[in-house]
Design an enzyme around this catalytic site. Structure first.
Site, short mmCIF file in Angstrom:
data_model
loop_
_atom_site.label_atom_id
_atom_site.label_comp_id
_atom_site.label_asym_id
_atom_site.label_seq_id
_atom_site.Cartn_x
_atom_site.Cartn_y
_atom_site.Cartn_z
NE ARG A 146 13.65 -6.34 -39.07
CZ ARG A 146 13.62 -7.54 -39.07
NH1 ARG A 146 13.83 -7.97 -37.94
NH2 ARG A 146 13.40 -8.10 -40.10
CE LYS A 170 10.14 -5.78 -40.82
NZ LYS A 170 10.23 -5.25 -42.09
CG HIS A 241 17.20 -0.38 -41.30
ND1 HIS A 241 16.52 -1.13 -40.23
CD2 HIS A 241 17.03 -1.05 -42.21
CE1 HIS A 241 16.02 -2.20 -40.51
NE2 HIS A 241 16.37 -2.26 -42.03
NE ARG A 244 17.78 -5.38 -40.54
CZ ARG A 244 17.56 -6.53 -40.05
NH1 ARG A 244 18.07 -6.68 -38.81
NH2 ARG A 244 16.72 -7.33 -40.55
CG HIS A 267 16.20 -10.72 -44.08
ND1 HIS A 267 17.34 -10.38 -44.84
CD2 HIS A 267 15.88 -9.26 -43.43
CE1 HIS A 267 17.82 -9.03 -44.53
NE2 HIS A 267 16.62 -8.63 -43.92
CE1 TYR A 276 22.09 -5.10 -46.03
CE2 TYR A 276 21.03 -7.08 -45.93
CZ TYR A 276 21.22 -5.50 -45.79
OH TYR A 276 19.99 -4.94 -44.76
#
Length: 295
Positions: A146, A170, A241, A244, A267, A276
């Site tokens: 990110r 995150k 992004h 990414r 994730h 994806y």
């Protein structure tokens, strides 16, 4: 309400470890809600009931808010009023019967490999800024970081002799990511040439520096990428992004396991990564339609 909102955000930051951008979203939603309450002359949270909430959501929807924005607002209010209930600030939860609208999941834009090559070649690597920017693009595409993770990379996070970098994603989750030889070569070139020129006689722990020798901001990386997208003649809407998304899609198309991609992207939920696979199928259909004589 100001002190209640401040206490709520503090708890999310300290006890839940939410990311800075998530906290900013919650803060903005509650600021919008507070402004709405002022228009209705509602001064205390105890005066908010289900009808007030529905009135607020209807007002926001009429203002043209996107579905995902509405979903986030409902989530913010649900957590806020749950916090108030737990701390005995209200006796009834006005969000109890409010349903959260489903999020829309548009497929993100993805660059082709040829477009990635065009973008990576766009910076002029004859000067210190071009070398830095080429390195930024190479690292983003090589790792799927990110942009917030990229700008917070420190020299101590590089383990190039092992082909690895580490980052905090995150929820303050640390992860280790492999990085390819091409990106490593560009990092080495940047460290030996551009970075000392940008740093001059100062000291900084950050990997990527601006012309003042300080760390880059997310906004500055976004602006640079927009400039290079235009220079490369790419017509798609591209953000940091997008690299990414392209990273994840390309390695999936080349046989990577979905669980591995989940780990690389950081994730927490595999369902987030599964988007994806839809992108890959969409591109598969597109290639088939363009190439099969009877498509």
């Amino acid at each position: 309400m100001d002190h209640l909102i401040a206490d709520f955000l503090h708890e999310l930051q300290v006890e839940r470890g939410l990311a800075e951008n998530t906290l900013k979203g919650y803060a903005q939603d509650l600021k919008t809600f507070q402004a709405f309450l002022q228009t209705r002359s509602i001064a205390t949270v105890s005066a908010v009931d289900q009808l007030v909430i529905l009135d607020f959501l209807a007002t926001e929807k009429a203002a043209g808010r996107a579905r995902n924005t509405m979903t986030r607002m409902v989530t913010t209010l649900r957590r806020f009023f749950k916090y108030l209930m737990q701390n005995d600030q209200i006796v009834a939860d006005p969000m109890a019967e409010i349903k959260t609208p489903k999020r829309s999941h548009p497929l993100p834009a993805v660059l082709t490999i040829a477009e990635v090559d065009q973008l990576l070649a766009a910076p002029d690597t004859h000067d210190k800024y071009g070398i830095r920017d080429r390195t930024i693009l190479e690292v983003l595409y090589a790792t799927g970081l990110r942009v917030s993770e990229l700008v917070h990379l420190k020299l101590a996070d590089l383990h190039l002799e092992m082909g690895l970098i580490q980052t905090i994603g995150k929820g303050n989750k640390e992860r280790i990511i492999p990085i390819g030889d091409v990106a490593i070569d560009w990092i080495d070139r940047y460290l030996q040439t551009s970075r000392p020129q940008l740093l001059k006689d100062r000291h900084s722990e950050w990997l990527f520096l601006n012309h003042h020798g300080a760390g880059l901001s997310r906004q500055s990386v976004w602006i640079k990428i927009q400039r290079y997208v235009a220079a490369a003649g790419i017509k798609k809407h591209v953000t940091p992004h997008t690299l990414r998304h392209s990273f994840a899609t390309h390695i999936l198309e080349n046989g990577a396991d979905l669980r591995i991609v989940q780990e690389l992207l950081g994730h927490s939920d595999i369902s987030t990564t599964q988007i994806y696979t839809h992108i890959s199928k969409k591109r598969l259909t597109s290639v088939y339609n363009q190439t099969h004589p009877r498509a």
